[in-house]
Design an enzyme around this catalytic site. Structure first.
Site, PDB file in Angstrom:
ATOM      1  CB  THR A   1      -0.859   0.116   1.170  1.00  0.00           C
ATOM      2  OG1 THR A   1      -0.228   0.218   2.405  1.00  0.00           O
ATOM      3  CG2 THR A   1      -1.552  -1.198   1.454  1.00  0.00           C
TER       4      THR A   1
ATOM      5  CD1 TRP B   1      -2.759   4.557  -3.005  1.00  0.00           C
ATOM      6  CD2 TRP B   1      -4.152   6.313  -2.515  1.00  0.00           C
ATOM      7  NE1 TRP B   1      -3.949   4.227  -2.239  1.00  0.00           N
ATOM      8  CE2 TRP B   1      -4.885   5.236  -1.778  1.00  0.00           C
ATOM      9  CE3 TRP B   1      -4.902   7.782  -2.237  1.00  0.00           C
ATOM     10  CZ2 TRP B   1      -5.926   5.301  -1.071  1.00  0.00           C
ATOM     11  CZ3 TRP B   1      -5.957   7.551  -1.646  1.00  0.00           C
ATOM     12  CH2 TRP B   1      -6.490   6.351  -0.886  1.00  0.00           C
TER      13      TRP B   1
ATOM     14  CE  LYS C   1      -7.355   4.611  -4.506  1.00  0.00           C
ATOM     15  NZ  LYS C   1      -8.260   3.394  -3.750  1.00  0.00           N
TER      16      LYS C   1
ATOM     17  CD  GLU D   1      -3.726  -1.250   4.412  1.00  0.00           C
ATOM     18  OE1 GLU D   1      -4.403  -0.996   3.527  1.00  0.00           O
ATOM     19  OE2 GLU D   1      -2.948  -0.206   4.432  1.00  0.00           O
TER      20      GLU D   1
HETATM   21  P1  ADP Z   1      -7.423  -0.163  -3.500  1.00  0.00           P
HETATM   22  O1  ADP Z   1      -6.400  -0.868  -4.080  1.00  0.00           O
HETATM   23  O2  ADP Z   1      -8.517  -1.227  -3.495  1.00  0.00           O
HETATM   24  O3  ADP Z   1      -7.994   1.043  -4.352  1.00  0.00           O
HETATM   25  P2  ADP Z   1      -6.125   1.035  -1.609  1.00  0.00           P
HETATM   26  O4  ADP Z   1      -5.626   0.414  -0.302  1.00  0.00           O
HETATM   27  O5  ADP Z   1      -5.153   1.821  -2.678  1.00  0.00           O
HETATM   28  O6  ADP Z   1      -7.261   0.055  -2.049  1.00  0.00           O
HETATM   29  O7  ADP Z   1      -7.127   2.422  -1.048  1.00  0.00           O
HETATM   30  C1  ADP Z   1      -7.887   2.240  -0.090  1.00  0.00           C
HETATM   31  C2  ADP Z   1      -8.777   3.494   0.398  1.00  0.00           C
HETATM   32  O8  ADP Z   1      -9.409   4.235  -1.001  1.00  0.00           O
HETATM   33  C3  ADP Z   1      -9.672   3.647   1.315  1.00  0.00           C
HETATM   34  O9  ADP Z   1      -9.105   3.603   2.487  1.00  0.00           O
HETATM   35  C4  ADP Z   1     -10.519   4.806   0.968  1.00  0.00           C
HETATM   36  O10 ADP Z   1      -9.801   6.174   1.335  1.00  0.00           O
HETATM   37  C5  ADP Z   1     -10.468   4.806  -0.571  1.00  0.00           C
HETATM   38  N1  ADP Z   1     -11.699   4.063  -1.139  1.00  0.00           N
HETATM   39  C6  ADP Z   1     -11.885   2.884  -1.339  1.00  0.00           C
HETATM   40  N2  ADP Z   1     -13.242   2.627  -1.827  1.00  0.00           N
HETATM   41  C7  ADP Z   1     -13.711   3.695  -1.565  1.00  0.00           C
HETATM   42  C8  ADP Z   1     -15.179   4.024  -1.818  1.00  0.00           C
HETATM   43  N3  ADP Z   1     -16.157   3.352  -2.115  1.00  0.00           N
HETATM   44  N4  ADP Z   1     -15.740   5.351  -1.204  1.00  0.00           N
HETATM   45  C9  ADP Z   1     -14.552   6.279  -0.869  1.00  0.00           C
HETATM   46  N5  ADP Z   1     -13.472   5.886  -0.815  1.00  0.00           N
HETATM   47  C10 ADP Z   1     -12.841   4.602  -1.204  1.00  0.00           C
END
Ligand code: ADP
Length: 546
Positions: free
Chosen positions: A183, A442, A437, A326
């Protein structure tokens, strides 16, 4: 008194053998650079068995990390099974990370081999000298016209020369590591999340539940979400368990290409970040997408208008989910409940814009980040959302982060701030993580601030997320100029251009008198977000990652 049930490990070999036994006739399609390839699961399982032998021949240690630097393809899926079923650990490298991050991650995980799609060689080859533990690079030829460095091996040649592993794959301890994914740390280095066989198997089942994506043997599934993002939300293993047909998009992830695949393969279930579906909106009228029944969407908040546009055009709103690397990642899904039956369509759209209810086996609580006090589920009080469950991380690889992200009683601090209504429907309202994001990837605001503050005329700078229709969030730089100096937004962008990736460049620069601070002297991003919350960017964005 103990239960008298068999203690059999929840492990990925079961997923493999089940697919082999029951679903040999099902299809795996991959859109390669050179055209579509189709294989049956029966042929695919033989290839997985050959790959298992290849890992032995290459001398990968018993729990060695097997890196992948690949698009979503059927061959990537071979690695998804061969590595963990032989006790190794699949390590999916995010192809969009910066070179320094990739070097750090591959070295930290101690990858012994990296499997790379030929089209991605230009991103990986310049780093090869710095990847200390990698002993082999294996090129998966996806038809790209790219030179292969000397000494790099060919995937198909290795497979052809290997005898298929005979017999059953066995992983005795279900808590053995199966896969890992890093992450992006808010500050500091990326941290490794290590999935176990048990967590991967249990999490895959969530893709099968009726109140989720409800995968069944009748489905044709197209995972748009990259396989290097938290195991593509569990879809690959879920598809094999359920016995669906699978369509992989390969390197061409444009909305046009995805729309074409959805139509030509009569896809029923797909999943990806909002940016993909926003990009596809203008194309809906030109394609027959009547086969699509579920569009899983998350990774960023799913805009209500996006979901509504799909509902009106296709009769299929987004199935909104929330989670993080996570959390494997699925933690909540916004499936309407009976209590919503009496609502108007407009009110239901509000519910769908929420992140939803915790899925079975995941527990959530909302606590005041200062006092740790649980907050009521009244849709007004807000606090940090914390998570517990069998597919939620309990620590990072090699204890990185010093446990700061976990509570004393073992719950994960998500860094997301939410209100929860009385039915348990989560609504994310803020984020304590200093990250932006953009299009599912990120941007580290702290890193960007440091780069801006390196400008000799800048006294202070804070970067916050502003809403973007296309990318969901984009960076806004709030800059304080040193007394007696003058600066223009163009100068800031020019200064940053050689220092950060193009898609990290702020969409706008605002000059302010000072950065507001919290009581303990930290930048108060909250105050800035309140001030610039409705910010509209006039020009085109600089994002070029999709
Ligand atoms: P992924 O690879 O699944 O995107 P990350 O660990 O990079 O996972 O990102 C997780 C973060 O993305 C969450 O803690 C949150 O801040 C944001 N996020 C994920 N899903 C949502 C959602 N449906 N609505 C708003 N924020 C989200």
């Amino acid at each position: 008194m103990l239960g008298l049930m068999q203690d059999r490990p929840l492990a990925l070999p079961h997923v493999f053998h089940r697919a082999e036994q029951y679903f040999g006739h099902k299809k795996i399609v991959t859109a390669e650079a050179s055209g579509e390839t189709t294989t049956t699961i029966a042929d695919w399982t033989v290839r997985v068995r050959r790959l298992a032998t290849v890992l032995d021949t290459l001398g990968i240690s018993a729990d060695g990390r097997v890196g992948t630097f690949c698009w979503n393809t059927g061959r990537h899926l071979e690695l998804y099974l061969a590595a963990p079923c032989t006790g190794r650990v699949l390590h999916t490298l995010n192809i969009r990370l910066f070179p320094e991050q990739l070097v750090y991650i591959a070295n930290h995980a101690e990858d012994e081999v990296v499997f790379v799609d030929r089209s991605l060689i230009p991103l990986l080859a310049p780093l090869a000298d710095k990847l200390d533990t990698v002993r082999h690079y294996v090129v998966i030829d996806d038809g790209a016209d790219v030179a292969v460095p000397d000494g790099w091996l060919d995937y198909e040649e290795l497979l052809a020369a290997a005898e298929p592993f005979a017999g059953q794959f066995v992983v005795e301890d279900e808590n053995t590591a199966a896969a890992m994914c890093y992450t992006s740390g808010t500050t500091g280095n990326p941290k490794g999340v290590v999935y176990s066989h048990r967590s991967a198997v249990l999490h895959s089942l969530i893709t099968l539940v009726a109140d989720g994506s409800a995968l069944s043997e009748r489905d044709v599934v197209l995972p748009v979400v990259p396989m290097f993002h938290a195991n593509a939300w569990g879809l690959p293993y879920g598809c094999l368990l359920a016995g669906t047909d699978i369509v992989f998009p390969g390197p061409n992830m444009t909305p046009k290409a995805i729309a074409g695949l959805l139509e030509s393969h009569k896809v029923t279930v797909t999943g990806g970040v909002p940016t993909i579906w926003m990009g596809m909106l203008p194309l809906l009228a030109d394609h027959d997408l009547s086969s699509v029944r579920t569009i899983l969407c998350g990774g960023s908040a799913v805009p209500r208008s996006l979901s509504e546009n799909y509902r009106k055009a296709l009769g299929v709103p987004m199935l909104h989910a929330w989670g993080m690397t996570e959390t494997s990642p699925i933690a909540t899904i916004s499936t309407l409940r009976t209590q919503h039956d009496s609502l108007t369509e407009d009110e239901r759209a509000d519910i769908r814009a929420r992140q939803g209810q915790a899925v079975p086996l995941v527990e959530l609580r909302v606590v005041d980040p200062e006092t740790g006090e649980p907050q009521p589920w009244d849709d007004v009080a807000s606090g940090e959302i914390q998570a517990a469950g069998p597919w939620i991380a309990k620590e990072y690889y090699r204890g990185e982060g010093g446990g700061a992200q976990f509570t004393e009683d073992g719950w994960l601090r998500t860094g997301d701030v939410a209100s929860v209504d009385r039915y348990g429907f989560v609504r994310l309202v803020d984020r304590t993580k200093d990250l932006i994001k953009s299009g599912g990837e990120w941007i580290g605001s702290v890193e960007l601030e440091n780069e801006i503050m390196a400008h000799p005329k800048v006294a202070e700078a804070a970067v916050i997320a502003i809403p973007s229709e296309k990318w969901v969030e984009r960076p806004l730089a709030c800059v304080v100029v040193k007394p007696g100096e003058t600066l223009t937004p163009e100068e800031i962008i020019e200064f940053l251009t050689p220092r950060v990736a193009k898609w990290w460049l702020p969409d706008a620069v605002e000059f302010i008198d000072e950065v507001p601070k919290t009581s303990v002297g930290k930048f108060s991003k909250k105050t800035l977000r309140e001030k610039f919350g409705g910010y509209q960017v006039a020009g085109p964005t600089s994002h070029d990652q999709a």
